[in-house]
Design an enzyme around this catalytic site. Structure first.
Site, PDB file in Angstrom:
ATOM      1  N   ASP A  93      23.955  41.822 -70.265  1.00 26.88           N
ATOM      2  CA  ASP A  93      24.991  40.798 -70.385  1.00 26.88           C
ATOM      3  C   ASP A  93      24.856  39.831 -69.212  1.00 26.88           C
ATOM      4  O   ASP A  93      24.026  40.020 -68.332  1.00 26.88           O
ATOM      5  CB  ASP A  93      26.375  41.412 -70.481  1.00 26.88           C
ATOM      6  CG  ASP A  93      26.787  42.141 -69.212  1.00 26.88           C
ATOM      7  OD1 ASP A  93      26.052  42.076 -68.212  1.00 26.88           O
ATOM      8  OD2 ASP A  93      27.843  42.782 -69.226  1.00 26.88           O
ATOM      9  N   SER A  94      25.669  38.812 -69.199  1.00 22.40           N
ATOM     10  CA  SER A  94      25.457  37.716 -68.245  1.00 22.40           C
ATOM     11  C   SER A  94      26.310  37.810 -66.990  1.00 22.40           C
ATOM     12  O   SER A  94      26.095  37.068 -66.035  1.00 22.40           O
ATOM     13  CB  SER A  94      25.774  36.387 -68.930  1.00 22.40           C
ATOM     14  OG  SER A  94      27.156  36.297 -69.215  1.00 22.40           O
ATOM     15  N   GLY A  95      27.304  38.696 -66.996  1.00 19.09           N
ATOM     16  CA  GLY A  95      28.320  38.681 -65.953  1.00 19.09           C
ATOM     17  C   GLY A  95      29.532  37.863 -66.358  1.00 19.09           C
ATOM     18  O   GLY A  95      30.511  37.785 -65.620  1.00 19.09           O
ATOM     19  N   GLY A  96      29.470  37.279 -67.557  1.00 23.79           N
ATOM     20  CA  GLY A  96      30.578  36.444 -68.019  1.00 23.79           C
ATOM     21  C   GLY A  96      31.879  37.205 -68.184  1.00 23.79           C
ATOM     22  O   GLY A  96      32.961  36.652 -67.970  1.00 23.79           O
ATOM     23  N   PHE A  97      31.794  38.470 -68.556  1.00 21.97           N
ATOM     24  CA  PHE A  97      33.027  39.238 -68.707  1.00 21.97           C
ATOM     25  C   PHE A  97      33.725  39.410 -67.368  1.00 21.97           C
ATOM     26  O   PHE A  97      34.957  39.497 -67.295  1.00 21.97           O
ATOM     27  CB  PHE A  97      32.757  40.604 -69.333  1.00 21.97           C
ATOM     28  CG  PHE A  97      34.014  41.374 -69.619  1.00 21.97           C
ATOM     29  CD1 PHE A  97      34.803  41.055 -70.714  1.00 21.97           C
ATOM     30  CD2 PHE A  97      34.437  42.394 -68.781  1.00 21.97           C
ATOM     31  CE1 PHE A  97      35.981  41.745 -70.975  1.00 21.97           C
ATOM     32  CE2 PHE A  97      35.612  43.090 -69.031  1.00 21.97           C
ATOM     33  CZ  PHE A  97      36.376  42.768 -70.136  1.00 21.97           C
ATOM     34  N   ASP A 149      28.850  32.688 -69.738  1.00 25.38           N
ATOM     35  CA  ASP A 149      29.966  32.063 -70.440  1.00 25.38           C
ATOM     36  C   ASP A 149      31.273  32.515 -69.814  1.00 25.38           C
ATOM     37  O   ASP A 149      31.301  33.420 -68.986  1.00 25.38           O
ATOM     38  CB  ASP A 149      29.953  32.440 -71.928  1.00 25.38           C
ATOM     39  CG  ASP A 149      30.246  33.928 -72.146  1.00 25.38           C
ATOM     40  OD1 ASP A 149      29.839  34.743 -71.288  1.00 25.38           O
ATOM     41  OD2 ASP A 149      30.875  34.270 -73.146  1.00 25.38           O
ATOM     42  N   GLN A 191      32.179  30.713 -78.290  1.00 26.15           N
ATOM     43  CA  GLN A 191      33.534  30.927 -77.808  1.00 26.15           C
ATOM     44  C   GLN A 191      34.492  30.071 -78.642  1.00 26.15           C
ATOM     45  O   GLN A 191      34.157  29.680 -79.731  1.00 26.15           O
ATOM     46  CB  GLN A 191      33.612  30.620 -76.309  1.00 26.15           C
ATOM     47  CG  GLN A 191      32.924  31.644 -75.417  1.00 26.15           C
ATOM     48  CD  GLN A 191      33.633  32.988 -75.379  1.00 26.15           C
ATOM     49  OE1 GLN A 191      34.780  33.145 -75.822  1.00 26.15           O
ATOM     50  NE2 GLN A 191      32.955  33.996 -74.826  1.00 26.15           N
ATOM     51  N   GLY A 218      34.468  36.610 -76.745  1.00 24.04           N
ATOM     52  CA  GLY A 218      35.890  36.348 -76.612  1.00 24.04           C
ATOM     53  C   GLY A 218      36.760  37.128 -77.567  1.00 24.04           C
ATOM     54  O   GLY A 218      37.919  36.771 -77.788  1.00 24.04           O
ATOM     55  N   ASP A 268      28.258  46.327 -79.517  1.00 24.63           N
ATOM     56  CA  ASP A 268      28.210  47.176 -78.325  1.00 24.63           C
ATOM     57  C   ASP A 268      29.629  47.441 -77.852  1.00 24.63           C
ATOM     58  O   ASP A 268      30.544  46.655 -78.142  1.00 24.63           O
ATOM     59  CB  ASP A 268      27.434  46.507 -77.188  1.00 24.63           C
ATOM     60  CG  ASP A 268      28.318  45.553 -76.396  1.00 24.63           C
ATOM     61  OD1 ASP A 268      28.793  45.941 -75.315  1.00 24.63           O
ATOM     62  OD2 ASP A 268      28.562  44.423 -76.867  1.00 24.63           O
ATOM     63  N   CYS A 305      28.843  66.077 -87.759  1.00 27.82           N
ATOM     64  CA  CYS A 305      27.802  65.247 -87.163  1.00 27.82           C
ATOM     65  C   CYS A 305      26.573  66.114 -86.850  1.00 27.82           C
ATOM     66  O   CYS A 305      26.673  67.323 -86.679  1.00 27.82           O
ATOM     67  CB  CYS A 305      28.359  64.605 -85.897  1.00 27.82           C
ATOM     68  SG  CYS A 305      27.201  63.670 -84.914  1.00 27.82           S
ATOM     69  N   CYS A 307      24.744  65.906 -84.148  1.00 30.01           N
ATOM     70  CA  CYS A 307      24.442  65.911 -82.713  1.00 30.01           C
ATOM     71  C   CYS A 307      24.474  67.339 -82.168  1.00 30.01           C
ATOM     72  O   CYS A 307      24.975  68.264 -82.808  1.00 30.01           O
ATOM     73  CB  CYS A 307      25.448  65.038 -81.958  1.00 30.01           C
ATOM     74  SG  CYS A 307      27.117  65.741 -81.856  1.00 30.01           S
ATOM     75  N   CYS A 310      27.970  69.058 -82.001  1.00 31.55           N
ATOM     76  CA  CYS A 310      28.509  69.599 -83.247  1.00 31.55           C
ATOM     77  C   CYS A 310      27.696  70.786 -83.749  1.00 31.55           C
ATOM     78  O   CYS A 310      28.244  71.710 -84.356  1.00 31.55           O
ATOM     79  CB  CYS A 310      28.551  68.513 -84.315  1.00 31.55           C
ATOM     80  SG  CYS A 310      29.811  67.249 -84.019  1.00 31.55           S
ATOM     81  N   HIS A 336      28.328  63.127 -78.643  1.00 29.97           N
ATOM     82  CA  HIS A 336      28.888  63.117 -79.995  1.00 29.97           C
ATOM     83  C   HIS A 336      29.378  61.729 -80.394  1.00 29.97           C
ATOM     84  O   HIS A 336      29.069  61.241 -81.492  1.00 29.97           O
ATOM     85  CB  HIS A 336      30.041  64.114 -80.125  1.00 29.97           C
ATOM     86  CG  HIS A 336      30.840  63.900 -81.363  1.00 29.97           C
ATOM     87  ND1 HIS A 336      30.391  64.261 -82.616  1.00 29.97           N
ATOM     88  CD2 HIS A 336      32.035  63.274 -81.556  1.00 29.97           C
ATOM     89  CE1 HIS A 336      31.276  63.904 -83.526  1.00 29.97           C
ATOM     90  NE2 HIS A 336      32.290  63.300 -82.912  1.00 29.97           N
TER      91      HIS A 336
END
Length: 367
Positions: A93-97, A149, A191, A218, A268, A305, A307, A310, A336
């Site tokens: 990611d860009s660091g925008g968050f 962003d 956005q 956003g 994600d 599941c 995994c 489980c 899981h």
């Protein structure tokens, strides 16, 4: 190489899409869920466990790796893949968050040049620009980088959202100009807040810049579900069909279904591992809290599941680990929860191919 998206099939009853993305580390199928490895690790899981649960693309966080260990250290190690020993595609990611979460005074801290905020580690003053974000991601050498962003808060006035959206577009152009890694793809971000005309404007303008893929940003910032789904609707119909579409920060199973139905290819979220650390697990019958006393003598698996959690352990045992604050419990629930979402996406891809996505969605919700 740059990624290449291949559209294989469009579901006849919805906008759901089946496709593949060719990357430097193999081909991944879409739609897909991408586990989040914020600090170059998916919390409590090893790369080997990620392979076992069929993870494809995973995420790493530009802001956190910028602070620790630093992008130059990662570059000296040979890039993120070698640094963390993950032989699969990585998106940064860009660091925008962090603009959204750490910049306290939006009018003062967010300026045309970039964003001022304080390090969450030591309070040191930081200044992140579109150019610096891209430079850091170039050095991290992820397969996919994200444009810098501003994640517009919810609610936001129309005037604020408009100014922010226009600035994000200018930042996207600056980041595109600064991008120097020929083996790394770069995504643009739509956005516009909750406003239909701003989402339309952002989508139409960002696609003129010809990024390698496009994200809808956003969302999942405090808005109700109907508003989030409208945000997707407002943007996605203007995104090109021959490039991947990524809905950022969304990982609730119902939200994945709603996104896929609208034509989203990539998702994600930190939700699976965050829930796990608090004793929560996804199941086909809804989310459960394993700390509940009714599981104290429940010697059945969490779900059906496939995994290791489980297949090999009971709710009673995992409950014991969680209430005893044993890390192994969080590990099992994390494995899981991530596998649950990845397996869900595998089932969704089959349903799309067979043009029965709506019946799959109905069965999932009503189970």
């Amino acid at each position: 190489m740059k990624i290449k998206y291949n559209l294989l099939h469009e579901e006849k009853n919805t906008n759901a899409r089946l496709g593949t993305i060719e990357t430097n580390y193999g081909i991944v199928n879409t739609p897909m869920f991408m586990p989040v490895g914020t600090r170059a690790t998916v919390k409590t899981l090893t790369p080997e466990e990620l392979y076992e649960i069929h993870s494809g693309v995973i995420l790493a966080n530009t802001y956190h790796l910028w602070l620790r260990p630093g992008e130059d250290i990662v570059k000296k190690a040979g890039g993120l893949h070698k640094f963390m020993n993950y032989d699969g595609p990585i998106l940064t990611d860009s660091g925008g968050f962090q603009v959204f979460s750490l910049a306290k005074n939006k009018k003062k801290d967010i300026v045309e040049e970039g964003v001022f905020f304080k390090s969450h580690l030591d309070g040191k003053k930081l200044f992140l620009t579109p150019e610096l974000s891209i430079e850091i991601q170039n050095k991290l050498d992820s397969d996919i980088a994200m444009s810098f962003d501003e994640c517009i808060p919810y609610p936001a006035s129309y005037e604020y959202a408009k100014a922010s959206t226009e600035r994000t577009l200018r930042w996207a152009k600056r980041g595109l100009d600064a991008h120097k890694n020929p083996n790394q793809s770069l995504f643009g971000i739509v956005q516009g807040g909750e406003y239909e005309d701003l989402r339309y404007y952002s989508a139409k303008e960002i696609t003129k810049l010809d990024f390698d893929g496009y994200s809808i940003g956003g969302t999942s910032v405090g808005e109700d579900k109907d508003t989030m789904y409208k945000m997707i609707d407002y943007a996605i119909k203007y995104l090109p069909v021959d490039k991947p579409r990524y809905l950022m920060g969304v990982g609730d199973p119902i939200d994945l279904l709603e996104g896929v139905e609208r034509g989203v290819d990539m998702f994600d979220c930190v939700l699976p591992t965050r829930l796990a650390r608090h004793g929560n697990a996804f199941t086909r019958h809804g989310k459960i809290n394993i700390k509940n006393s009714k599981y104290k003598e429940d010697f059945t698996p969490i779900d059906d599941c496939d995994c290791c959690a489980c297949k090999n352990y009971t709710k009673a045992y995992i409950r014991h680990l969680i209430v005893s604050d044993e890390t192994f419990g969080a590990r099992l629930l994390s494995i899981h929860n991530i596998r649950f979402l990845i397996k869900m996406m595998e089932e969704i891809r089959v349903a799309i191919r067979e043009n029965r996505f709506l019946s799959y969605k109905e069965d999932f919700i009503n189970t």
